[in-house]
Design an enzyme around this catalytic site. Structure first.
Site, short mmCIF file in Angstrom:
data_model
loop_
_atom_site.label_atom_id
_atom_site.label_comp_id
_atom_site.label_asym_id
_atom_site.label_seq_id
_atom_site.Cartn_x
_atom_site.Cartn_y
_atom_site.Cartn_z
N GLU A 111 -1.14 -11.14 -7.83
CA GLU A 111 -2.44 -10.75 -8.36
C GLU A 111 -2.41 -9.30 -8.88
OE1 GLU A 111 -5.52 -11.12 -5.42
OE2 GLU A 111 -7.03 -10.43 -6.84
N ASP B 181 0.85 -1.20 0.00
CA ASP B 181 0.00 0.00 0.00
C ASP B 181 0.89 1.25 0.00
OD1 ASP B 181 -2.21 -1.62 0.08
OD2 ASP B 181 -2.45 -1.50 2.26
#
Ligand code: SAM
Length: 213
Positions: free
Chosen positions: A194, A118
């Site tokens: 992913e 993040d």
């Protein structure tokens, strides 16, 4: 990544054989008591739904993989996948990585992967970025002397920040690329996460570094 709260996810995590409950009680004992072997331990911090971790685990059965994820709703997806795959060398911990030194003993971990961490774009949140100097100090405490951190992202600002943190934290840049998928050397053996698949499909270059102390 934060999925909406999924009812019962905490219960599934508590019941799963693949999650480590009260992980601080395993400090220094991961090989002996969790994996019951002497293989190296590799962590992915912020593993999301665990695709990278489980792909790596099936490719490298002689490595023990531990995935760390803060949110139950995301970890639930990884557990569901692992319940089907039943990989013997995979475990998960639901925790905030800020507490990592309470869970792993000095020198207990051989490698740390940070994938698409993040970005925490506000300056006042810089300490929360997983490649920040504050986190590098924590990694320093749990890694073996020749242990490495491997970081991938498509976020140029976060990558530039991460590069600037290396030296002040006392680490050394071993390898770096600004276009992993077109770097034949560094892309060898690359396993996509992913997020990596999602962002590279949009045409974003993937940045990667490998650092050591
Ligand atoms: N690594 C995966 C990938 O590349 O596909 C997921 C990337 S996703 C953007 C970042 C994940 O890191 C989220 O699932 C988030 O909850 C987790 N995360 C962020 N900060 C964390 C922390 N301090 N401790 C544990 N997990 C964290």
């Amino acid at each position: 990544m934060r999925l909406r709260n999924i009812a019962g996810s905490r219960e599934v995590i508590a019941d799963s054989d693949f999650t480590i409950k009260d992980p601080q009680t395993k400090k220094g004992l991961f090989k002996k008591e969790v994996f019951e072997n002497d293989n190296p331990i590799h962590l992915e911090i912020g593993m999301g739904k665990g695709r990278f971790l489980m792909d790596m685990a099936s490719l490298h059965p002689d490595i023990n993989y531990v995935g760390i994820e803060k949110y139950s709703s995301v970890l639930l997806r990884a557990i569901q996948k692992q319940e089907q795959l039943l990989l013997p060398n995979v475990r998960f911990i639901r925790m905030d990585a800020e507490l990592i030194t309470e869970v792993f003993a000095p020198g207990e971990v051989d490698r740390i992967y940070l994938n698409f961490s993040d970005p925490w774009p506000k300056d006042r949140h810089a300490k929360r970025r997983l490649p920040s100097r504050e986190f590098l100090r924590r990694y320093d405490r749990i890694l073996v002397p020749d242990g490495v951190v491997e970081f991938k992202t498509d976020n140029r600002e976060l990558f530039d920040f991460a590069l600037e943190e290396i030296e002040p934290a006392g680490w050394t840049l071993n390898r770096v690329t600004y276009d992993l998928h077109n770097d034949t050397d560094m892309n060898g053996g690359n396993v996509m996460t992913e997020y990596e698949e999602r962002f590279s499909k949009l045409g974003n270059p993937i940045y990667k570094y490998i650092i050591s102390r």
